[in-house]
Design a protein around this motif. Structure first.
Motif, PDB file in Angstrom:
ATOM      1  N   GLY A 190       0.792  -1.336  -0.127  1.00  0.00           N
ATOM      2  CA  GLY A 190      -0.203   0.126   0.066  1.00  0.00           C
ATOM      3  C   GLY A 190       1.186   1.353   0.033  1.00  0.00           C
ATOM      4  O   GLY A 190       0.877   2.192  -0.599  1.00  0.00           O
ATOM      5  N   CYS A 191       1.866   1.199   0.776  1.00  0.00           N
ATOM      6  CA  CYS A 191       2.831   2.487   1.065  1.00  0.00           C
ATOM      7  C   CYS A 191       3.553   2.521  -0.643  1.00  0.00           C
ATOM      8  O   CYS A 191       3.386   3.951  -0.916  1.00  0.00           O
ATOM      9  CB  CYS A 191       3.854   2.177   1.955  1.00  0.00           C
ATOM     10  SG  CYS A 191       3.376   2.170   3.521  1.00  0.00           S
ATOM     11  N   LEU A 251      -1.990   6.162   8.542  1.00  0.00           N
ATOM     12  CA  LEU A 251      -0.662   7.021   8.783  1.00  0.00           C
ATOM     13  C   LEU A 251       0.499   6.279   7.819  1.00  0.00           C
ATOM     14  O   LEU A 251       1.082   7.382   7.150  1.00  0.00           O
ATOM     15  CB  LEU A 251      -0.437   6.850  10.276  1.00  0.00           C
ATOM     16  CG  LEU A 251       1.027   7.513  10.596  1.00  0.00           C
ATOM     17  CD1 LEU A 251       0.709   9.039  10.679  1.00  0.00           C
ATOM     18  CD2 LEU A 251       1.360   7.041  12.124  1.00  0.00           C
ATOM     19  N   PRO A 252       0.833   5.190   7.666  1.00  0.00           N
ATOM     20  CA  PRO A 252       1.870   4.961   6.561  1.00  0.00           C
ATOM     21  C   PRO A 252       1.490   5.514   5.246  1.00  0.00           C
ATOM     22  O   PRO A 252       2.287   5.899   4.472  1.00  0.00           O
ATOM     23  CB  PRO A 252       1.672   3.407   6.576  1.00  0.00           C
ATOM     24  CG  PRO A 252       1.092   2.918   7.940  1.00  0.00           C
ATOM     25  CD  PRO A 252       0.242   3.948   8.404  1.00  0.00           C
ATOM     26  N   TRP A 253       0.334   5.441   4.917  1.00  0.00           N
ATOM     27  CA  TRP A 253       0.240   5.920   3.463  1.00  0.00           C
ATOM     28  C   TRP A 253       0.021   7.334   3.270  1.00  0.00           C
ATOM     29  O   TRP A 253       0.801   7.885   2.285  1.00  0.00           O
ATOM     30  CB  TRP A 253      -1.431   5.334   3.140  1.00  0.00           C
ATOM     31  CG  TRP A 253      -1.681   3.961   2.772  1.00  0.00           C
ATOM     32  CD1 TRP A 253      -0.752   2.931   2.914  1.00  0.00           C
ATOM     33  CD2 TRP A 253      -2.497   3.394   2.254  1.00  0.00           C
ATOM     34  NE1 TRP A 253      -1.491   1.736   2.757  1.00  0.00           N
ATOM     35  CE2 TRP A 253      -2.583   1.675   2.159  1.00  0.00           C
ATOM     36  CE3 TRP A 253      -3.954   3.897   1.799  1.00  0.00           C
ATOM     37  CZ2 TRP A 253      -3.267   0.965   1.692  1.00  0.00           C
ATOM     38  CZ3 TRP A 253      -4.766   2.818   1.127  1.00  0.00           C
ATOM     39  CH2 TRP A 253      -4.589   1.456   1.086  1.00  0.00           C
ATOM     40  N   GLY A 266       6.906   5.245   4.684  1.00  0.00           N
ATOM     41  CA  GLY A 266       5.662   4.896   5.248  1.00  0.00           C
ATOM     42  C   GLY A 266       5.703   3.482   5.858  1.00  0.00           C
ATOM     43  O   GLY A 266       5.099   3.222   6.934  1.00  0.00           O
ATOM     44  N   ALA A 267       6.513   2.441   5.489  1.00  0.00           N
ATOM     45  CA  ALA A 267       6.629   0.971   5.927  1.00  0.00           C
ATOM     46  C   ALA A 267       7.413   1.037   6.993  1.00  0.00           C
ATOM     47  O   ALA A 267       7.423   0.473   8.128  1.00  0.00           O
ATOM     48  CB  ALA A 267       7.320   0.065   4.905  1.00  0.00           C
ATOM     49  N   PHE A 268       8.511   1.995   7.109  1.00  0.00           N
ATOM     50  CA  PHE A 268       9.232   2.237   8.360  1.00  0.00           C
ATOM     51  C   PHE A 268       8.379   2.841   9.596  1.00  0.00           C
ATOM     52  O   PHE A 268       8.573   2.114  10.642  1.00  0.00           O
ATOM     53  CB  PHE A 268      10.606   3.069   8.148  1.00  0.00           C
ATOM     54  CG  PHE A 268      11.213   3.652   9.189  1.00  0.00           C
ATOM     55  CD1 PHE A 268      12.387   2.681   9.724  1.00  0.00           C
ATOM     56  CD2 PHE A 268      11.024   4.666   9.834  1.00  0.00           C
ATOM     57  CE1 PHE A 268      13.089   2.972  10.935  1.00  0.00           C
ATOM     58  CE2 PHE A 268      11.783   5.018  11.104  1.00  0.00           C
ATOM     59  CZ  PHE A 268      12.970   4.246  11.672  1.00  0.00           C
ATOM     60  N   ILE A 270       6.203   1.651  14.970  1.00  0.00           N
ATOM     61  CA  ILE A 270       5.009   2.171  15.726  1.00  0.00           C
ATOM     62  C   ILE A 270       4.156   0.774  16.076  1.00  0.00           C
ATOM     63  O   ILE A 270       3.376   0.178  15.050  1.00  0.00           O
ATOM     64  CB  ILE A 270       3.885   3.057  15.146  1.00  0.00           C
ATOM     65  CG1 ILE A 270       4.629   4.703  14.976  1.00  0.00           C
ATOM     66  CG2 ILE A 270       2.725   3.305  16.098  1.00  0.00           C
ATOM     67  CD1 ILE A 270       3.742   5.574  14.309  1.00  0.00           C
ATOM     68  N   PRO A 271       3.957   0.306  17.281  1.00  0.00           N
ATOM     69  CA  PRO A 271       3.312  -0.950  17.492  1.00  0.00           C
ATOM     70  C   PRO A 271       1.832  -0.710  17.312  1.00  0.00           C
ATOM     71  O   PRO A 271       1.345   0.411  17.549  1.00  0.00           O
ATOM     72  CB  PRO A 271       3.472  -1.179  19.091  1.00  0.00           C
ATOM     73  CG  PRO A 271       4.632  -0.311  19.545  1.00  0.00           C
ATOM     74  CD  PRO A 271       4.702   0.993  18.438  1.00  0.00           C
TER      75      PRO A 271
END
Lengths: 97, 237
Positions: A44-45, B196-198, B227-229, B234-235
């Motif tokens: 998605g990212c 949030l990641p997007w 975004g993936a990071f 973040i848990p």
């Protein structure tokens, strides 16, 4: 060797090394925790980022067509309908704007 | 274990056919782009054989287009090669994320799977899964086989009939993949945890493309990783 063949052979080898390199990298990373969460959201990212790059480089025509396609996608979840709506929108907007 | 994972898995053959069938609208887009690439290949003085070999063995449309455009622009084969390879660095992230599909398979299946991974079938596999269907390796390979065939045929067609084909922009077809990725992104949406990641990926990639002196393909890869990071650190329950 001609420029064309250098490009074809070089791009074939370079691209395949990237493909197999990604697999080797992924296979080495832990399957749970932070890495797993990051890889779970990666599709998605990457697609969000791809669309952002396309949209900021486009003009008003592409922004309007992308908005129409997004509405159709949210309502229908259909790949084919969203593609049809986007292509028709951009075609009409270019003809009349 | 969720209800989705308890579903009966399709046989490899049925999954392959399903992937092959579901990719059809995207293969239509690939055919248009393939024909457009053929027009470019003709300008780069490539013949049908060279174009077909490139399509089948490189099988990465946007990098073929960038590299060949550089060749037409007179940049030389080495500069063209660097541009094409840089654009393919995102494939590293894609095949890395296929770990669950690939690990433990015979070597030939791994080698075939990574070659048949493209933006379209990789994203479609994830989107189909997010909709609740249990699909994996053979779905990816089925979609990839369809795309490889259509892409290679279309590029050879394009280079052969370069003189009589219209440019894709003239009929709105250059927008086909943008629309397709919008539909795929919509289907990838699982819950509010994706937001949030997007947003971080979109902001990073968009602002880097606009304001940083780097190639857009680097902006794309950096935005995706950012975004993936964030999702990783973040848990999230």
């Amino acid at each position: 060797m001609t420029d064309q063949w250098i490009l074809i052979v070089g791009l074939t080898i370079g691209t395949y090394l990237i493909r197999i390199g990604g697999y080797l990298l992924g296979a080495k990373l832990p399957a749970t925790g932070s890495w797993a969460r990051a890889f779970a959201v990666l599709p998605g990212c990457l697609i969000s980022a791809l669309l952002a790059v396309i949209v900021v480089q486009g003009s008003v025509t592409e922004w309007v067509a992308a908005s129409i396609a997004l509405v159709i996608a949210i309502l229908t979840r259909s790949l084919a309908l969203t593609m049809c709506a986007g292509i028709i929108a951009v075609w009409i907007l270019r003809a009349y704007l | 274990m969720t209800a989705t994972q308890q579903q009966q898995r399709l046989s490899p053959q049925a999954e392959f056919r399903s992937g092959f069938r579901d990719i059809t609208p995207l293969a239509f887009g690939a055919a248009i782009y393939g024909a457009a690439f053929g027009l470019l290949a003709a300008q780069a003085a490539m013949n049908g054989l060279q174009t077909g070999i490139m399509g089948m063995f490189v099988f990465a449309g946007s990098s073929q287009i960038i590299a060949t455009e550089r060749l037409v622009a007179g940049a030389g084969s080495l500069a063209a090669l660097v541009a094409g390879i840089a654009l393919n660095l995102r494939i590293l992230l894609m095949t890395a994320s296929l770990r669950d599909e690939l690990v433990g398979r015979p070597l030939w299946q791994i080698m075939l799977g990574v070659h048949l991974t493209s933006d379209e079938n990789w994203a479609l596999m994830h989107a189909t899964r997010a909709k609740g269907r249990t699909v994996g390796y053979w779905y990816l390979v089925g979609g990839g086989a369809c795309l490889l065939f259509v892409w290679t045929m279309a590029t050879v067609f394009g280079v052969t009939f370069a003189k009589i084909l219209p440019a894709p922009q003239a009929i709105g077809m250059d927008f086909a993949f943008t629309a397709a990725f919008i539909a795929i992104l919509r289907n990838l949406w699982k819950d509010v945890g994706d937001l949030l990641p997007w947003i971080i990926s979109i902001s990073c990639a968009g602002s880097l493309t606009l304001f940083a002196p780097i190639e857009p393909s680097w902006a794309l890869a950096f935005g995706g990783v950012a975004g993936a990071f964030v999702a990783g650190v973040i848990p999230h329950d």
